[in-house]
Motif scaffolding. Structure first.
Motif, PDB file in Angstrom:
ATOM      1  N   PHE A 100       0.824  -1.200   0.000  1.00 35.37           N
ATOM      2  CA  PHE A 100       0.000   0.000   0.000  1.00 35.37           C
ATOM      3  C   PHE A 100       0.868   1.264   0.000  1.00 35.37           C
ATOM      4  CE2 PHE A 100      -2.629  -3.134   2.435  1.00 35.37           C
ATOM      5  CZ  PHE A 100      -3.521  -3.397   1.387  1.00 35.37           C
ATOM      6  N   PRO A 101       0.423   2.317  -0.702  1.00 34.10           N
ATOM      7  CA  PRO A 101       1.189   3.579  -0.743  1.00 34.10           C
ATOM      8  C   PRO A 101       1.307   4.224   0.632  1.00 34.10           C
ATOM      9  CG  PRO A 101      -0.431   3.496  -2.514  1.00 34.10           C
ATOM     10  CD  PRO A 101      -0.730   2.331  -1.607  1.00 34.10           C
ATOM     11  N   ASN A 102       2.348   5.042   0.789  1.00 33.50           N
ATOM     12  CA  ASN A 102       2.622   5.681   2.073  1.00 33.50           C
ATOM     13  C   ASN A 102       1.414   6.422   2.631  1.00 33.50           C
ATOM     14  OD1 ASN A 102       5.323   4.932   2.420  1.00 33.50           O
ATOM     15  ND2 ASN A 102       6.067   6.617   1.150  1.00 33.50           N
ATOM     16  N   ARG A 103       0.745   7.192   1.777  1.00 38.53           N
ATOM     17  CA  ARG A 103      -0.281   8.102   2.280  1.00 38.53           C
ATOM     18  C   ARG A 103      -1.533   7.384   2.778  1.00 38.53           C
ATOM     19  NH1 ARG A 103      -0.543   8.223  -3.293  1.00 38.53           N
ATOM     20  NH2 ARG A 103      -2.628   8.248  -4.257  1.00 38.53           N
ATOM     21  N   VAL A 104      -1.727   6.123   2.371  1.00 41.41           N
ATOM     22  CA  VAL A 104      -2.916   5.383   2.826  1.00 41.41           C
ATOM     23  C   VAL A 104      -2.544   4.076   3.516  1.00 41.41           C
ATOM     24  CG1 VAL A 104      -4.400   6.366   1.036  1.00 41.41           C
ATOM     25  CG2 VAL A 104      -3.189   4.206   0.588  1.00 41.41           C
ATOM     26  N   ARG A 105      -1.243   3.856   3.780  1.00 39.68           N
ATOM     27  CA  ARG A 105      -0.808   2.540   4.245  1.00 39.68           C
ATOM     28  C   ARG A 105      -1.468   2.143   5.561  1.00 39.68           C
ATOM     29  NH1 ARG A 105       4.408   3.048   4.014  1.00 39.68           N
ATOM     30  NH2 ARG A 105       4.450   2.242   1.878  1.00 39.68           N
ATOM     31  N   GLY A 106      -1.549   3.076   6.517  1.00 43.99           N
ATOM     32  CA  GLY A 106      -2.128   2.735   7.817  1.00 43.99           C
ATOM     33  C   GLY A 106      -3.558   2.251   7.693  1.00 43.99           C
ATOM     34  N   ARG A 107      -4.383   3.017   6.961  1.00 40.02           N
ATOM     35  CA  ARG A 107      -5.794   2.658   6.849  1.00 40.02           C
ATOM     36  C   ARG A 107      -6.004   1.409   5.991  1.00 40.02           C
ATOM     37  NH1 ARG A 107      -8.048   8.446   5.204  1.00 40.02           N
ATOM     38  NH2 ARG A 107      -5.856   8.697   4.649  1.00 40.02           N
ATOM     39  N   ALA A 108      -5.266   1.307   4.886  1.00 39.87           N
ATOM     40  CA  ALA A 108      -5.433   0.152   4.006  1.00 39.87           C
ATOM     41  C   ALA A 108      -4.994  -1.135   4.699  1.00 39.87           C
ATOM     42  CB  ALA A 108      -4.636   0.358   2.717  1.00 39.87           C
ATOM     43  N   THR A 109      -3.866  -1.084   5.415  1.00 38.94           N
ATOM     44  CA  THR A 109      -3.395  -2.259   6.144  1.00 38.94           C
ATOM     45  C   THR A 109      -4.393  -2.645   7.223  1.00 38.94           C
ATOM     46  OG1 THR A 109      -1.106  -1.591   5.761  1.00 38.94           O
ATOM     47  CG2 THR A 109      -1.473  -3.255   7.449  1.00 38.94           C
ATOM     48  N   ALA A 110      -4.991  -1.655   7.862  1.00 35.67           N
ATOM     49  CA  ALA A 110      -5.996  -1.940   8.895  1.00 35.67           C
ATOM     50  C   ALA A 110      -7.203  -2.660   8.310  1.00 35.67           C
ATOM     51  CB  ALA A 110      -6.431  -0.645   9.573  1.00 35.67           C
ATOM     52  N   ILE A 111      -7.653  -2.239   7.135  1.00 37.81           N
ATOM     53  CA  ILE A 111      -8.801  -2.893   6.494  1.00 37.81           C
ATOM     54  C   ILE A 111      -8.474  -4.340   6.158  1.00 37.81           C
ATOM     55  CG2 ILE A 111     -10.230  -2.916   4.406  1.00 37.81           C
ATOM     56  CD1 ILE A 111     -10.045   0.166   4.437  1.00 37.81           C
ATOM     57  N   ALA A 112      -7.294  -4.573   5.582  1.00 42.03           N
ATOM     58  CA  ALA A 112      -6.909  -5.943   5.232  1.00 42.03           C
ATOM     59  C   ALA A 112      -6.734  -6.804   6.477  1.00 42.03           C
ATOM     60  CB  ALA A 112      -5.612  -5.918   4.415  1.00 42.03           C
ATOM     61  N   SER A 113      -6.138  -6.232   7.533  1.00 39.87           N
ATOM     62  CA  SER A 113      -5.956  -6.976   8.780  1.00 39.87           C
ATOM     63  C   SER A 113      -7.304  -7.302   9.427  1.00 39.87           C
ATOM     64  CB  SER A 113      -5.087  -6.164   9.744  1.00 39.87           C
ATOM     65  OG  SER A 113      -4.848  -6.860  10.940  1.00 39.87           O
ATOM     66  N   MET A 114      -8.240  -6.371   9.368  1.00 43.04           N
ATOM     67  CA  MET A 114      -9.578  -6.628   9.895  1.00 43.04           C
ATOM     68  C   MET A 114     -10.241  -7.773   9.134  1.00 43.04           C
ATOM     69  SD  MET A 114     -12.761  -3.955  10.389  1.00 43.04           S
ATOM     70  CE  MET A 114     -12.854  -3.617   8.636  1.00 43.04           C
ATOM     71  N   ALA A 115     -10.052  -7.798   7.811  1.00 49.58           N
ATOM     72  CA  ALA A 115     -10.602  -8.890   7.007  1.00 49.58           C
ATOM     73  C   ALA A 115      -9.985 -10.228   7.410  1.00 49.58           C
ATOM     74  CB  ALA A 115     -10.351  -8.621   5.522  1.00 49.58           C
ATOM     75  N   LEU A 116      -8.687 -10.210   7.695  1.00 48.47           N
ATOM     76  CA  LEU A 116      -7.998 -11.434   8.110  1.00 48.47           C
ATOM     77  C   LEU A 116      -8.577 -11.960   9.424  1.00 48.47           C
ATOM     78  CD1 LEU A 116      -4.203 -12.089   7.930  1.00 48.47           C
ATOM     79  CD2 LEU A 116      -5.405 -12.537  10.056  1.00 48.47           C
ATOM     80  N   TRP A 117      -8.735 -11.074  10.405  1.00 45.92           N
ATOM     81  CA  TRP A 117      -9.252 -11.507  11.708  1.00 45.92           C
ATOM     82  C   TRP A 117     -10.715 -11.946  11.617  1.00 45.92           C
ATOM     83  CZ3 TRP A 117      -6.580 -13.072  15.606  1.00 45.92           C
ATOM     84  CH2 TRP A 117      -5.303 -12.572  15.837  1.00 45.92           C
ATOM     85  N   THR A 118     -11.482 -11.290  10.744  1.00 46.16           N
ATOM     86  CA  THR A 118     -12.872 -11.699  10.564  1.00 46.16           C
ATOM     87  C   THR A 118     -12.939 -13.107   9.963  1.00 46.16           C
ATOM     88  OG1 THR A 118     -13.532  -9.387  10.236  1.00 46.16           O
ATOM     89  CG2 THR A 118     -15.067 -11.075   9.488  1.00 46.16           C
ATOM     90  N   ALA A 119     -12.060 -13.378   8.992  1.00 46.44           N
ATOM     91  CA  ALA A 119     -12.004 -14.714   8.406  1.00 46.44           C
ATOM     92  C   ALA A 119     -11.560 -15.747   9.437  1.00 46.44           C
ATOM     93  CB  ALA A 119     -11.055 -14.717   7.206  1.00 46.44           C
ATOM     94  N   ASP A 120     -10.619 -15.364  10.301  1.00 44.03           N
ATOM     95  CA  ASP A 120     -10.173 -16.254  11.374  1.00 44.03           C
ATOM     96  C   ASP A 120     -11.350 -16.617  12.277  1.00 44.03           C
ATOM     97  OD1 ASP A 120      -8.812 -17.626  13.349  1.00 44.03           O
ATOM     98  OD2 ASP A 120      -7.793 -15.873  14.161  1.00 44.03           O
ATOM     99  N   TYR A 121     -12.146 -15.616  12.636  1.00 42.65           N
ATOM    100  CA  TYR A 121     -13.307 -15.863  13.489  1.00 42.65           C
ATOM    101  C   TYR A 121     -14.296 -16.796  12.798  1.00 42.65           C
ATOM    102  CZ  TYR A 121     -17.521 -14.988  16.235  1.00 42.65           C
ATOM    103  OH  TYR A 121     -18.645 -15.140  17.005  1.00 42.65           O
ATOM    104  N   ALA A 122     -14.562 -16.540  11.522  1.00 46.01           N
ATOM    105  CA  ALA A 122     -15.527 -17.358  10.786  1.00 46.01           C
ATOM    106  C   ALA A 122     -15.073 -18.819  10.696  1.00 46.01           C
ATOM    107  CB  ALA A 122     -15.731 -16.779   9.386  1.00 46.01           C
ATOM    108  N   VAL A 123     -13.787 -19.024  10.415  1.00 45.60           N
ATOM    109  CA  VAL A 123     -13.275 -20.396  10.300  1.00 45.60           C
ATOM    110  C   VAL A 123     -13.282 -21.084  11.659  1.00 45.60           C
ATOM    111  CG1 VAL A 123     -11.230 -21.782   9.772  1.00 45.60           C
ATOM    112  CG2 VAL A 123     -11.900 -19.918   8.248  1.00 45.60           C
ATOM    113  N   SER A 124     -12.858 -20.376  12.700  1.00 50.33           N
ATOM    114  CA  SER A 124     -12.800 -20.975  14.037  1.00 50.33           C
ATOM    115  C   SER A 124     -14.189 -21.391  14.522  1.00 50.33           C
ATOM    116  CB  SER A 124     -12.194 -19.979  15.035  1.00 50.33           C
ATOM    117  OG  SER A 124     -10.897 -19.600  14.643  1.00 50.33           O
ATOM    118  N   GLN A 125     -15.204 -20.581  14.193  1.00 51.75           N
ATOM    119  CA  GLN A 125     -16.558 -20.887  14.631  1.00 51.75           C
ATOM    120  C   GLN A 125     -17.207 -21.979  13.778  1.00 51.75           C
ATOM    121  OE1 GLN A 125     -18.469 -19.392  17.445  1.00 51.75           O
ATOM    122  NE2 GLN A 125     -16.276 -19.300  17.809  1.00 51.75           N
ATOM    123  N   SER A 126     -16.880 -22.022  12.496  1.00 52.50           N
ATOM    124  CA  SER A 126     -17.554 -22.963  11.593  1.00 52.50           C
ATOM    125  C   SER A 126     -16.893 -24.329  11.523  1.00 52.50           C
ATOM    126  CB  SER A 126     -17.620 -22.368  10.181  1.00 52.50           C
ATOM    127  OG  SER A 126     -16.318 -22.184   9.648  1.00 52.50           O
TER     128      SER A 126
END
Length: 478
Positions: free
Chosen positions: A384-410
């Protein structure tokens, strides 16, 4: 500004001793991540007996941490862009300490859940910002291995936690385990949390964040110490050029080039989880008991799986800046798909052998540890580019943790309703999909500076109709 010879890197090459020490200190946040995700595996039986939990409550006892992680990951981008990577990491370490102590001290189950969520907030932030920080401070040539230290810290934390849990459980009788042992298992996490907090006080702020805030004079000494005078001054100018706008609207994430980068980041983050790694690591003892292994044998075999995870992560650290991200992802995902297909076939044929299943699980974990485990975190920290790296990385990381939750529960209900063969085949198909997605859409980032990659995204924004994905990838790989 003249470089201080005691602080600057040797002329023409980066000061790898300094940057490695800083990267290791920042990456130790992964140790907290690994500890907190694994500690519950040893405590859940005693915790369940203590609070007389039903099946739903047991699931909540395990997954409440992940809910906190999702929220922490979501907030990490705005927080780190506003207050700096270092300060937010220190705050996250404090939340982890509070969560660890609270999980062991609260007398009620609801108090335990609240404390786990607080700790999860810290882990969500750390899991996002620790690799991002290392990417922002690392020389391009060595960025892969320095960011991958984070994954090594995670698997080391998981592996060591198995022994910590075993030692604590063995310190008393069964009654003591139910009343007290699980409290110590959670509470001992405050020790690495405190150590991490102290180490963070020593590391510098991200020079890219400082320049974004208009504080280039503070960033230059840090870059001098990493790169040497000539390269540091050049990098300051390149980083400054990447911040054309002081404030970037959220909608910029959805411009043509940025949208493609964000889509790649989110999908590869989800694929890391839906290919089944945490289902296998969280439930490894139960899986191995299904093959006929006794409880003690299953726990010993689980330690072997954890050891494999740690060893092959080291192999990945060695390979990632040599072979590249894309090659490791494709080869590792293909081996994972083959291993999962064979595990499913073994269960489908009814010829279940404990040693055969254990061997296939070890192959699968080794392949993950070389590829999707560390490489995904590296990609999320650098594409991700410098100017949006924090927010973009946060969105992708949130998606990762959400997928972790879904797999762990299912995973448990899927295993029960569809059976182990179908369950592992589903993970195998998703691993195969990862091979295709990587080949078709993931660009190679090895050896590129963060600003070089940003220039490629900028070209895609300015001329989306001219390039398309094929020409974009050609520009990035040239």
């Amino acid at each position: 500004m003249a470089a201080n010879p005691t602080l600057s890197a040797p002329s023409g090459r980066p000061n790898m001793k300094y940057v490695t020490l800083v990267s290791i200190a920042a990456a130790l946040g992964g140790l907290l991540f690994g500890f907190d995700t694994a500690v519950v595996s040893g405590a859940i039986g005693f915790l369940g007996d203590h609070f007389h939990l039903n099946d739903v409550q047991v699931g909540w006892a395990v997954s409440s941490l992940i809910i906190g992680c999702i929220a922490g990951a979501a907030a990490s981008g705005w927080l780190s862009d506003s207050f700096g990577r270092k300060k937010v990491l220190v705050g996250a370490a404090f939340l982890f300490i509070v969560g660890s102590i609270g999980s062991g001290l609260f007398p009620s189950f609801s108090g335990y859940v609240a404390a786990r969520m607080v700790g999860g907030l810290g882990i969500g932030v750390i899991s996002t910002l620790s690799p991002l920080y290392n990417a922002e401070i690392a020389p391009a040539r060595y960025r892969g291995r320095l960011v991958a230290f984070n994954q090594f810290a995670i698997v080391t934390g998981i592996f060591l936690t198995y022994f910590v849990n075993s030692a604590i459980a063995g310190a008393g009788n069964d009654s003591w385990d139910v009343s007290t042992a699980w409290r110590w298992m959670f509470g001992v996490g405050a020790v690495p949390g405190l150590i991490y907090s102290v180490l963070l006080l020593w590391v510098p702020e991200s020079p890219r964040w400082l320049i974004k805030q208009g504080r280039a004079e503070e960033a230059l000494p840090i870059l001098l110490r990493i790169h040497g005078e000539e390269a540091a001054k050049r990098e300051v100018l390149e980083i400054k050029a990447s911040f054309k706008e002081a404030k970037v609207p959220f909608r910029d994430l959805f411009k043509p080039g940025m949208r493609f980068a964000l889509t790649v980041g989110v999908i590869i983050a989800i694929l890391q989880q839906v290919t089944g790694i945490n289902a296998i690591l969280y439930y490894a003892p139960e899986i191995l008991k299904e093959t006929g292994a006794g409880t003690n044998a299953a726990l010993v075999q689980t330690i072997l799986v954890g050891f494999t995870n740690m060893v092959f992560t080291v192999v990945s650290i060695w390979l990632i800046d040599k072979a590249g991200r894309k090659v490791l992802l494709m080869i590792g995902s293909a081996i994972m798909a083959a291993s999962l297909a064979l595990i499913g076939l073994v269960f489908h044929a009814g010829a279940v052998s404990g040693y055969l299943v254990l061997g296939l699980i070890i192959v699968y974990v080794a392949a993950f540890s070389i590829s999707l485990g560390p490489v995904v975190w590296v990609l999320l920290s650098e594409i991700f580019p410098n100017r949006v790296r924090g927010r973009a990385t946060a969105i992708a990381s949130m998606a990762l943790w959400t997928a972790d939750y879904a797999v762990s529960q299912s995973f448990p209900p899927l295993l029960k309703s569809a059976g182990p063969a179908v369950t592992y085949w589903i993970f195998g198909v998703l691993s195969l999909a990862t091979v295709f997605f990587t080949w078709r859409y993931v660009p190679e980032t090895k050896g590129k500076s963060l600003e070089q990659m940003e220039a490629m995204w900028a070209n895609e924004e300015e001329q989306p109709s001219e390039s398309g994905l094929k020409k974009f990838k050609e520009r990035l790989n040239n």
